[in-house]
Scaffold this motif. Structure first.
Motif, PDB file in Angstrom:
ATOM      1  N   GLN A 177      39.763  52.251  38.591  1.00  0.00           N
ATOM      2  CA  GLN A 177      40.810  50.849  38.696  1.00  0.00           C
ATOM      3  C   GLN A 177      41.749  50.966  39.854  1.00  0.00           C
ATOM      4  O   GLN A 177      42.877  50.060  39.669  1.00  0.00           O
ATOM      5  N   LYS A 178      42.570  52.205  39.934  1.00  0.00           N
ATOM      6  CA  LYS A 178      42.928  52.335  40.645  1.00  0.00           C
ATOM      7  C   LYS A 178      42.977  51.869  42.457  1.00  0.00           C
ATOM      8  O   LYS A 178      43.098  51.145  43.135  1.00  0.00           O
ATOM      9  N   ALA A 179      42.145  52.426  42.551  1.00  0.00           N
ATOM     10  CA  ALA A 179      41.225  52.486  44.321  1.00  0.00           C
ATOM     11  C   ALA A 179      40.931  50.669  44.181  1.00  0.00           C
ATOM     12  O   ALA A 179      41.348  50.293  45.198  1.00  0.00           O
ATOM     13  N   ALA A 180      40.679  50.079  43.466  1.00  0.00           N
ATOM     14  CA  ALA A 180      40.340  48.298  43.301  1.00  0.00           C
ATOM     15  C   ALA A 180      41.623  48.030  42.772  1.00  0.00           C
ATOM     16  O   ALA A 180      41.651  46.826  43.041  1.00  0.00           O
ATOM     17  N   GLY A 181      42.454  48.275  42.537  1.00  0.00           N
ATOM     18  CA  GLY A 181      43.441  47.592  42.010  1.00  0.00           C
ATOM     19  C   GLY A 181      43.362  46.572  41.273  1.00  0.00           C
ATOM     20  O   GLY A 181      43.816  45.090  41.065  1.00  0.00           O
ATOM     21  N   VAL A 182      43.334  47.098  40.215  1.00  0.00           N
ATOM     22  CA  VAL A 182      43.080  46.375  38.970  1.00  0.00           C
ATOM     23  C   VAL A 182      43.245  46.845  37.591  1.00  0.00           C
ATOM     24  O   VAL A 182      43.518  48.177  37.776  1.00  0.00           O
ATOM     25  N   GLU A 183      44.276  46.124  36.429  1.00  0.00           N
ATOM     26  CA  GLU A 183      44.535  46.902  35.832  1.00  0.00           C
ATOM     27  C   GLU A 183      43.577  47.185  34.189  1.00  0.00           C
ATOM     28  O   GLU A 183      42.739  45.902  34.177  1.00  0.00           O
ATOM     29  N   ALA A 184      43.612  48.370  33.381  1.00  0.00           N
ATOM     30  CA  ALA A 184      43.055  48.280  32.494  1.00  0.00           C
ATOM     31  C   ALA A 184      43.418  46.876  31.267  1.00  0.00           C
ATOM     32  O   ALA A 184      43.880  46.685  31.057  1.00  0.00           O
ATOM     33  N   GLU A 210      38.886  42.016  35.076  1.00  0.00           N
ATOM     34  CA  GLU A 210      38.509  42.168  35.940  1.00  0.00           C
ATOM     35  C   GLU A 210      38.381  44.356  36.096  1.00  0.00           C
ATOM     36  O   GLU A 210      37.436  45.064  35.994  1.00  0.00           O
ATOM     37  N   GLY A 211      38.688  44.917  35.415  1.00  0.00           N
ATOM     38  CA  GLY A 211      39.097  46.212  34.826  1.00  0.00           C
ATOM     39  C   GLY A 211      38.629  46.775  34.132  1.00  0.00           C
ATOM     40  O   GLY A 211      37.591  47.852  34.638  1.00  0.00           O
ATOM     41  N   ASP A 212      37.463  45.800  33.127  1.00  0.00           N
ATOM     42  CA  ASP A 212      36.247  46.207  32.706  1.00  0.00           C
ATOM     43  C   ASP A 212      35.327  46.456  33.382  1.00  0.00           C
ATOM     44  O   ASP A 212      33.858  46.981  33.580  1.00  0.00           O
ATOM     45  N   VAL A 213      35.545  45.387  34.055  1.00  0.00           N
ATOM     46  CA  VAL A 213      33.432  45.373  35.408  1.00  0.00           C
ATOM     47  C   VAL A 213      33.524  46.881  36.130  1.00  0.00           C
ATOM     48  O   VAL A 213      32.701  47.689  36.340  1.00  0.00           O
ATOM     49  N   ILE A 214      35.052  47.007  36.885  1.00  0.00           N
ATOM     50  CA  ILE A 214      35.005  47.847  37.714  1.00  0.00           C
ATOM     51  C   ILE A 214      35.092  49.509  36.802  1.00  0.00           C
ATOM     52  O   ILE A 214      34.970  50.781  37.338  1.00  0.00           O
TER      53      ILE A 214
END
Length: 223
Positions: free
Chosen positions: A99-106, A110-114
């Protein structure tokens, strides 16, 4: 986006329930095989004793860990994480890094997909490493220097520390308050000689309450 997220979660729940049921059944296959082929089965009393020991030792984590990790893993990630195992020490760090590498929030769609992608990657990596060491055996481990082998016991605290620093960096004040309160609770429980499982519950609940209090305070301040 909201409808797509709901549909994704609904599919994840359906598939997750099927895979979890299959996983539970698969766990009993070796025992059933031993009973059917060799007629070996422990007495029911011994099975209940072993289950009671496991429940007393790990029972609290059966409730605490899914609640604690759900916001990070998401719906699909929760099913995958608990089916694959090693959720706390391998899956959660992998998800946090993804999630950090993709820049999304938990906690976001988007966070669920990552999270799902990060979990899948960690599982393939784990299977590859386990297969490698299974083939080579423990001989490779025994060849390592004593300093390296003795450091293995610090891997889990180091992983948890790294994950805490990463997550606390998103909210420094909450991270500082949570670790201070947790430290004070740990000291209190050590002095009072209370069971460790009670301490874990209290630390988690206190962190959740602190997060809620901070959220309400900031919301009122902004309003």
């Amino acid at each position: 986006m909201e409808n797509q997220a709901m549909e994704f979660n609904a599919r994840s729940i359906r598939i997750g329930m099927i895979t979890m049921i299959c996983g539970v059944i698969a766990n009993f296959i070796p025992a059933v095989y031993l009973y059917v082929v060799y007629g070996v089965i422990p007495p029911v009393a011994d099975i209940l004793k072993v289950w009671m020991v496991a429940a007393v030792t790990f029972g609290v984590s059966w409730i605490i860990q899914p609640i604690t990790f759900f916001s990070l893993l998401g719906v699909s990630g929760t099913y995958i994480g608990w089916l694959a195992g090693s959720c706390a020490d391998i899956r959660c760090p992998a998800v946090a890094m993804a999630q950090k590498a993709a820049g999304v929030e938990a906690g976001t769609p988007e966070g669920d997909v990552i999270s799902t992608m990060g979990l899948a990657g960690s599982i393939f990596t784990s299977v590859a490493i386990i297969t490698f060491f299974t083939i080579l055996g423990m001989g490779l481990i025994e060849m390592l220097p004593l300093a390296v082998k003795s450091s293995f016991k610090y891997i889990l605290p180091a992983v948890f520390g790294a994950v805490y620093v990463q997550l606390a960096g998103k909210n420094l004040s909450l991270g500082a308050m949570a670790i201070i309160v947790g430290f004070l609770i740990a000291i209190l429980f050590k002095i009072m000689a209370f069971p460790g499982w009670m301490m874990n519950i209290l630390i988690i609940v206190s962190a959740m309450l602190l997060a809620r209090i901070q959220f309400v305070y900031k919301s009122k301040k902004q309003a």
